[in-house]
Design a protein around this motif. Structure first.
Motif, mmCIF file in Angstrom:
data_model
loop_
_atom_site.group_PDB
_atom_site.id
_atom_site.type_symbol
_atom_site.label_atom_id
_atom_site.label_comp_id
_atom_site.label_asym_id
_atom_site.label_seq_id
_atom_site.Cartn_x
_atom_site.Cartn_y
_atom_site.Cartn_z
ATOM 1 N N ALA A 1 5.354 -5.835 -9.960
ATOM 2 C CA ALA A 1 5.096 -4.397 -9.641
ATOM 3 C C ALA A 1 6.373 -3.652 -9.534
ATOM 4 C CB ALA A 1 4.191 -4.162 -8.451
ATOM 5 N N ALA A 2 7.243 -4.165 -8.886
ATOM 6 C CA ALA A 2 8.593 -3.336 -8.628
ATOM 7 C C ALA A 2 9.139 -3.148 -9.959
ATOM 8 C CB ALA A 2 9.493 -4.255 -7.674
ATOM 9 N N GLY A 3 9.248 -3.870 -10.959
ATOM 10 C CA GLY A 3 9.604 -3.728 -12.295
ATOM 11 C C GLY A 3 9.046 -2.433 -12.890
ATOM 12 N N GLY A 4 7.699 -2.570 -13.008
ATOM 13 C CA GLY A 4 6.858 -1.555 -13.382
ATOM 14 C C GLY A 4 7.184 -0.228 -12.984
ATOM 15 N N ALA B 1 0.830 -1.417 -0.028
ATOM 16 C CA ALA B 1 0.291 0.048 -0.025
ATOM 17 C C ALA B 1 0.866 1.294 0.114
ATOM 18 C CB ALA B 1 -0.711 -0.137 1.418
ATOM 19 N N ALA B 2 1.932 1.257 0.801
ATOM 20 C CA ALA B 2 2.747 2.262 0.664
ATOM 21 C C ALA B 2 3.363 2.742 -0.624
ATOM 22 C CB ALA B 2 3.994 2.078 1.643
ATOM 23 N N GLY B 3 3.955 1.628 -1.364
ATOM 24 C CA GLY B 3 4.146 1.769 -2.603
ATOM 25 C C GLY B 3 3.360 1.991 -3.620
ATOM 26 N N GLN B 4 2.289 1.621 -3.674
ATOM 27 C CA GLN B 4 0.863 1.932 -4.512
ATOM 28 C C GLN B 4 0.391 3.467 -4.366
ATOM 29 O OE1 GLN B 4 -2.313 -0.966 -4.472
ATOM 30 N NE2 GLN B 4 -3.699 0.456 -5.802
ATOM 31 N N GLY C 1 11.060 9.163 -5.982
ATOM 32 C CA GLY C 1 10.011 8.593 -5.169
ATOM 33 C C GLY C 1 9.306 7.194 -6.002
ATOM 34 N N LEU C 2 9.425 7.148 -7.178
ATOM 35 C CA LEU C 2 9.014 5.947 -7.745
ATOM 36 C C LEU C 2 9.960 4.896 -7.829
ATOM 37 C CD1 LEU C 2 7.334 7.833 -10.947
ATOM 38 C CD2 LEU C 2 6.265 6.323 -9.289
ATOM 39 N N ALA C 3 11.258 5.410 -7.688
ATOM 40 C CA ALA C 3 12.140 4.266 -7.675
ATOM 41 C C ALA C 3 12.195 3.779 -6.093
ATOM 42 C CB ALA C 3 13.597 4.830 -7.655
ATOM 43 N N VAL C 4 11.887 4.524 -5.039
ATOM 44 C CA VAL C 4 11.800 3.795 -3.932
ATOM 45 C C VAL C 4 10.590 3.251 -3.792
ATOM 46 C CG1 VAL C 4 11.530 4.606 -1.178
ATOM 47 C CG2 VAL C 4 12.952 6.036 -2.699
ATOM 48 N N GLY D 1 -0.420 3.233 3.171
ATOM 49 C CA GLY D 1 -0.569 4.060 2.460
ATOM 50 C C GLY D 1 -0.543 5.492 2.875
ATOM 51 N N CYS D 2 -0.911 5.894 4.281
ATOM 52 C CA CYS D 2 -0.398 7.117 4.640
ATOM 53 C C CYS D 2 0.830 7.501 4.837
ATOM 54 C CB CYS D 2 -1.369 7.184 6.053
ATOM 55 S SG CYS D 2 -1.235 8.719 6.944
ATOM 56 N N VAL D 3 1.498 6.435 5.704
ATOM 57 C CA VAL D 3 2.933 6.655 6.027
ATOM 58 C C VAL D 3 3.805 6.472 4.759
ATOM 59 C CG1 VAL D 3 4.917 5.318 7.048
ATOM 60 C CG2 VAL D 3 2.834 5.527 8.255
ATOM 61 N N GLY D 4 3.414 5.701 3.806
ATOM 62 C CA GLY D 4 4.294 5.696 2.608
ATOM 63 C C GLY D 4 4.046 6.735 1.649
#
Length: 484
Positions: free
Chosen positions: A343-346, A280-283, A440-443, A409-412
């Protein structure tokens, strides 16, 4: 004694009601974002107060989920589902009719309270209606796809409604969806599992959990104004950590805890909650950065940005269908590992965005890859989080899972937005903004790699058997051999 009365409900109707409700809760997380400039102009919001339209919903929703989940177990899934949805609908109407800023913020807080009651009830209804196995996996696949689609389509709906109908419709659009969900409930959906002997709600646990989660979320969402190293932020986060520590201590001694700590001894439950926090943090952060990239770097309008998210929604559904079939034949782990890596690759592809980028290569391509990967994750992780959980604790497990996702999601979003801001600095140049979003997208890609590691190292290779029902301590009369 514990009776599962939900088995009499028609499974298709239960699934439809739960899916429609979850769609509107997810929609409301993102539909307001695009309308914020119009709301500010119409109601006269101060710049620093405007963000509270988004934050207060996340705070009340995330902070009350554990309480809502346990209330479902004690008072019945259908009852909490109907009450929560009705409150959500009333507050949506109040928000659409708001005339001054405080009225809209109060309405958004009320929406969060209603969602915190109904969301765990919806998931609890599914897990008690559909037994573990392929049928539950398929049901959770539908629920997960609708949940993700609601979040993605919220951006589109927000853009179109704001541009062509007015900002008030981002609130009023909830009313027909809530009405549809409520229409599916009585009499087709049964009341849900309830204990034969009514237990008291863990008031102390509710206060500590709500206060701890709320303070953590409040501290995080205010970092845009206070900064991570500021005294208010550090004090708020420390206070939240203290309350959650006290919550864990209190729950270990409570006769009817809000969260039975033994539930976390299950590798399925513990692993799924860590995994969904990371995912959720990444998404959530990826949605934020890609939306800003399209508007502030590529110069796309609000409606066009919303339409650009449609390929993500469609690819997400494809991923969910694949995940449902894989998980039905094997275990959630079989879809979670490749899904998180895809998802990490995308997102890693997204990290190569540029100021002069083209939509096809910088947005569409990585959007499809990321969407399929996220789709492979969202359905199996819900199944994993409820694997082996006793029916009487379905609401508890659902509340815990939803809390992990909301907090993730909030923390991410807050952490990755800070990372991007540090890279950008004070510059408003397009190239500087692009560099911040790319970092940010890389993280975010790295977070999905960590999620894959959790799936590999924590989740079991084999499915669990349903957990035994917790047995209440015998009463004095029972010990003496007389009827209680």
């Amino acid at each position: 004694m514990y009776k599962n009365t939900n088995a009499r409900g028609r499974p298709g109707v239960v699934l439809a009601a739960a899916a429609v409700a979850q769609f509107v809760f997810a929609l409301d997380m993102s539909v307001v974002n695009v309308a914020l400039p119009a709301v500010r102009t119409a109601l006269g919001f101060a710049p620093l107060d405007l963000s509270w339209i988004v934050h207060v919903y996340a705070l009340t929703f995330g902070g009350l989920l554990l309480l809502g989940g346990r209330a479902c177990d004690l008072y019945g899934h259908r009852r909490m589902f109907v009450v929560g949805l009705a409150a959500f609908g009333v507050c949506s109407l109040a928000g659409g009719l708001a005339q001054v800023p405080w009225q809209l913020i109060a309405a958004r807080a009320g929406q969060g309270v209603g969602a915190a009651a109904a969301a765990p009830a919806a998931l609890g209804m599914l897990t008690t209606t559909f037994p573990e196995g392929p049928r539950r996996v398929r049901a959770l696949g539908v629920w997960s796809a609708v949940n993700a689609a609601g979040g993605a389509l919220g951006v589109l709906a927000g853009g179109l409604l704001t541009e062509y109908a007015g900002w008030r419709w981002v609130m009023l659009i909830n009313l027909p969806i809530v009405a549809a969900a409520l229409a599916l409930v009585p009499p087709s959906v049964c009341a849900g599992a309830q204990p034969g002997r009514r237990e008291k709600l863990d008031v102390l646990g509710a206060v500590l959990a709500t206060g701890g989660v709320g303070l953590l979320a409040f501290g995080v969402v205010r970092t845009d104004a206070e900064g991570w190293g500021s005294l208010p932020t550090v004090a708020t986060l420390a206070a939240g950590a203290v309350l959650l520590t006290a919550f864990a201590f209190a729950e270990s001694r409570a006769p009817a805890p809000l969260l039975r700590l033994g539930l976390l001894r299950s590798r399925w439950v513990a692993g799924a909650n860590v995994l969904v926090f990371l995912a959720a943090a990444g998404q959530f952060a990826a949605f934020y950065f890609v939306s800003l990239y399209m508007q502030q770097v590529l110069g796309m309008g609000a409606a066009a940005t919303g339409l650009a998210f449609l390929p993500f929604s469609m690819s997400l559904v494809v991923g969910t269908v694949i995940a449902t079939r894989v998980t039905s034949a094997r275990t959630p782990r079989a879809a979670l590992v490749p899904g998180a890596l895809l998802a990490a690759g995308g997102l890693a592809w997204f990290a190569f965005i540029s100021p002069g980028g083209a939509f096809l290569t910088d947005v569409l391509g990585p959007c499809i890859i990321t969407g399929v990967g996220v789709g492979l994750v969202i359905a199996p992780v819900v199944a994993a989080g409820t694997t082996g959980v006793a029916a009487r604790e379905a609401g508890m497990a659902s509340g815990l899972f939803n809390s992990s996702r909301q907090l993730g999601g909030c923390v991410g979003l807050a952490v990755l937005a800070t990372v991007a801001a540090l890279r950008t600095g004070t510059s408003t140049d397009v190239a500087a903004l692009n560099d911040g979003y790319a970092l940010g997208l890389a993280v975010a890609a790295g977070l999905f790699v960590l999620a894959a590691v959790v799936a590999i190292c924590v989740l079991p290779h084999r499915a669990a058997v349903p957990a035994p029902q917790p047995v209440a301590a015998p009463t004095k009369n029972q010990l003496e051999g007389t009827p209680s």
